[in-house]
Design an enzyme around this catalytic site. Structure first.
Site, PDB file in Angstrom:
ATOM      1  N   GLY A  70       0.785  -1.220   0.000  1.00 51.26           N
ATOM      2  CA  GLY A  70       0.000   0.000   0.000  1.00 51.26           C
ATOM      3  C   GLY A  70       0.817   1.270   0.000  1.00 51.26           C
ATOM      4  O   GLY A  70       0.483   2.236  -0.698  1.00 51.26           O
ATOM      5  N   THR A  71       1.894   1.300   0.772  1.00 52.19           N
ATOM      6  CA  THR A  71       2.709   2.515   0.854  1.00 52.19           C
ATOM      7  C   THR A  71       3.321   2.859  -0.498  1.00 52.19           C
ATOM      8  O   THR A  71       3.271   4.012  -0.940  1.00 52.19           O
ATOM      9  CB  THR A  71       3.819   2.347   1.912  1.00 52.19           C
ATOM     10  OG1 THR A  71       3.207   2.215   3.206  1.00 52.19           O
ATOM     11  CG2 THR A  71       4.750   3.551   1.921  1.00 52.19           C
ATOM     12  N   ASN A 150      -8.504   3.526   8.361  1.00 53.58           N
ATOM     13  CA  ASN A 150      -7.910   2.354   8.977  1.00 53.58           C
ATOM     14  C   ASN A 150      -7.980   2.354  10.501  1.00 53.58           C
ATOM     15  O   ASN A 150      -7.782   1.316  11.136  1.00 53.58           O
ATOM     16  CB  ASN A 150      -6.444   2.205   8.542  1.00 53.58           C
ATOM     17  CG  ASN A 150      -5.646   3.465   8.809  1.00 53.58           C
ATOM     18  OD1 ASN A 150      -5.966   4.532   8.283  1.00 53.58           O
ATOM     19  ND2 ASN A 150      -4.603   3.366   9.609  1.00 53.58           N
ATOM     20  N   GLN A 178      -7.589  -0.422   3.153  1.00 49.51           N
ATOM     21  CA  GLN A 178      -8.407  -1.002   4.213  1.00 49.51           C
ATOM     22  C   GLN A 178      -9.778  -1.451   3.711  1.00 49.51           C
ATOM     23  O   GLN A 178     -10.420  -2.311   4.307  1.00 49.51           O
ATOM     24  CB  GLN A 178      -8.586   0.008   5.350  1.00 49.51           C
ATOM     25  CG  GLN A 178      -8.957  -0.602   6.676  1.00 49.51           C
ATOM     26  CD  GLN A 178      -7.897  -1.537   7.225  1.00 49.51           C
ATOM     27  OE1 GLN A 178      -8.133  -2.734   7.409  1.00 49.51           O
ATOM     28  NE2 GLN A 178      -6.702  -1.006   7.483  1.00 49.51           N
ATOM     29  N   SER A 198      -3.450  -3.421  -1.056  1.00 47.88           N
ATOM     30  CA  SER A 198      -2.396  -4.209  -0.420  1.00 47.88           C
ATOM     31  C   SER A 198      -2.937  -5.588  -0.080  1.00 47.88           C
ATOM     32  O   SER A 198      -4.066  -5.725   0.400  1.00 47.88           O
ATOM     33  CB  SER A 198      -1.897  -3.518   0.855  1.00 47.88           C
ATOM     34  OG  SER A 198      -0.768  -4.191   1.380  1.00 47.88           O
ATOM     35  N   ALA A 199      -2.123  -6.620  -0.328  1.00 47.80           N
ATOM     36  CA  ALA A 199      -2.587  -8.003  -0.158  1.00 47.80           C
ATOM     37  C   ALA A 199      -2.749  -8.414   1.295  1.00 47.80           C
ATOM     38  O   ALA A 199      -3.637  -9.200   1.629  1.00 47.80           O
ATOM     39  CB  ALA A 199      -1.607  -8.953  -0.856  1.00 47.80           C
ATOM     40  N   HIS A 200      -1.918  -7.893   2.186  1.00 43.90           N
ATOM     41  CA  HIS A 200      -1.909  -8.436   3.549  1.00 43.90           C
ATOM     42  C   HIS A 200      -3.084  -7.967   4.404  1.00 43.90           C
ATOM     43  O   HIS A 200      -3.223  -8.378   5.556  1.00 43.90           O
ATOM     44  CB  HIS A 200      -0.571  -8.136   4.244  1.00 43.90           C
ATOM     45  CG  HIS A 200      -0.398  -6.722   4.703  1.00 43.90           C
ATOM     46  ND1 HIS A 200      -0.390  -6.372   6.025  1.00 43.90           N
ATOM     47  CD2 HIS A 200      -0.221  -5.583   4.007  1.00 43.90           C
ATOM     48  CE1 HIS A 200      -0.204  -5.063   6.137  1.00 43.90           C
ATOM     49  NE2 HIS A 200      -0.099  -4.571   4.920  1.00 43.90           N
ATOM     50  N   CYS A 326       1.531   1.710  11.665  1.00 39.70           N
ATOM     51  CA  CYS A 326       2.736   2.473  11.334  1.00 39.70           C
ATOM     52  C   CYS A 326       3.102   3.462  12.429  1.00 39.70           C
ATOM     53  O   CYS A 326       4.202   3.999  12.445  1.00 39.70           O
ATOM     54  CB  CYS A 326       2.536   3.229  10.014  1.00 39.70           C
ATOM     55  SG  CYS A 326       2.235   2.133   8.623  1.00 39.70           S
TER      56      CYS A 326
END
Length: 382
Positions: A70-71, A150, A178, A198-200, A326
């Site tokens: 994502g970042t 998030n 998210q 983002s996958a995670h 983060c």
């Protein structure tokens, strides 16, 4: 008992995802950029995964750029788009509750001469579409608003904001990290130019994500060294990670209604048990009451500081968070709750519980009971 209630930070990898990744890691080792048979096989694997994700998101396969998460997706969208359109203006718009991958990018851009408007939110964390329209100027070239927050889970009016951006000819980027898997997304039906994933966050692997880039939008690369991803993102593709991402997306697509119902049930059970164990007047639910991701519950317990509750829950085997993964390690006050202008005692006692794969009603009942026990114990010592 060990209970993981920090799914908004990262989710456990689904067994089918791990199986698909292991198969790739043990049977394929070619580079997708190589022209020999091993390379061609790797390219087919990556292309197949791209096709599957695109089908779920309602985009063309060539509109997806694989990234490290994502970042990077946020950074590529923001810096890459502004670089390609730098002659169109120097004014950009975002909100005060964005993930730091966006906020820190905009802060850097301010140092480079861009003027930034940070839109406020109401006490629920919701952005006003009127504020978006009022903030647009002739030199505005980019608006970036997250799909769902998030920390408190509030879902933003993305379609309405996108329509305003289209009306004024302004690029629109959405951080949907998210929201993926929880909110139905059809990219060609939404007035969006770029969207980050983002996958995670959906039981896929860490370290892989994607950026949707509408075909008509220009983007300059921010990493150099190769011609991968149609010259938009250099670097050898994370083949196993990409396959894992695609598998996670397919699972999310086939079980979205089931997952939503499961999360809503857990949410309901948790809030009901908190009312029993703590008392309705002893906790405050943060975020929008209706326009919210079902798996995120941000709650304040005014009589107990955030760090105290987190440490006590950890001792009891419950993993949760104070906010974004983060920044939560710093134990600093949430910038999201500050932007919502909540009372100090609410901001300083907020806990984010987020659930998903593997969680049961028993987990949430246990957690609520432990919260009640902790509060009673601390009161007795006061």
């Amino acid at each position: 008992m060990n209970i993981y209630l920090d799914h908004a930070a990262s989710t456990p990898v689904h067994p089918e995802v791990a199986e698909a990744m292991l198969k790739v890691m043990t049977s394929q080792f070619g580079n997708a950029s190589s022209v020999h048979a091993f390379g061609r096989a790797a390219k087919r694997t990556v292309s197949s995964a791209r096709d599957k994700i695109a089908a779920f998101l309602g985009s063309f396969p060539d509109e997806l750029i694989f990234t490290s998460g994502g970042t990077e997706s946020d950074n590529l969208a923001i810096f890459g788009a502004l670089s390609a359109h730098e002659n169109n203006g120097k004014h950009i718009i975002t909100t005060s509750i964005e993930h730091h991958a966006v906020l820190h990018s905009f802060e850097q851009l301010e140092q480079e001469g861009y003027e930034v408007t940070y839109l406020p939110v109401d006490s629920y964390g919701l952005v006003s579409t009127d504020d978006v329209r009022s903030a647009i100027r002739p030199d505005t070239i980019l608006i970036s608003v997250m799909y769902a927050n998030n920390e408190v889970g509030t879902i933003q009016p993305i379609e309405e904001i996108g329509s305003i951006a289209r009306e004024y000819g302004v690029l629109f980027h959405v951080d949907a990290v998210q929201a993926l898997g929880s909110v139905p997304i059809n990219l060609h039906a939404l007035p969006v130019d770029m969207m980050s994933f983002s996958a995670h966050k959906i039981n896929g692997p860490q370290g892989v994500g994607a950026l949707y880039l509408r075909r008509e939008v220009k983007l300059n690369p921010i990493a150099f060294g190769g011609l991968q991803e149609r010259k938009r993102r250099a670097g050898t593709e994370n083949m196993a990670g990409i396959v894992g991402f695609a598998t996670a997306v397919q699972i999310a697509a086939s079980h979205m209604e089931e997952r939503t119902a499961h999360d809503l049930e857990l949410r309901s059970v948790f809030l009901e048990e908190l009312s029993k164990e703590v008392g309705e007047g002893e906790f405050v639910l943060n975020g929008h009451p209706e326009q919210v991701l079902p798996h995120i519950v941000n709650v304040s317990f005014p009589s107990v500081k955030t760090e105290t509750m987190l440490m006590n829950l950890d001792v009891e085997g419950v993993a949760c968070a104070s906010g974004s993964a983060c920044t939560s390690g710093s134990l600093s006050r949430s910038h999201v709750l500050e932007a919502m202008q909540l009372p100090e005692e609410i901001m300083d006692s907020a806990i984010r519980f987020s659930f998903g794969l593997g969680n049961t009603k028993k987990d949430l009942v246990y957690t609520a009971q432990k919260v009640g026990t902790i509060i009673k114990r601390l009161r007795s010592r006061a």
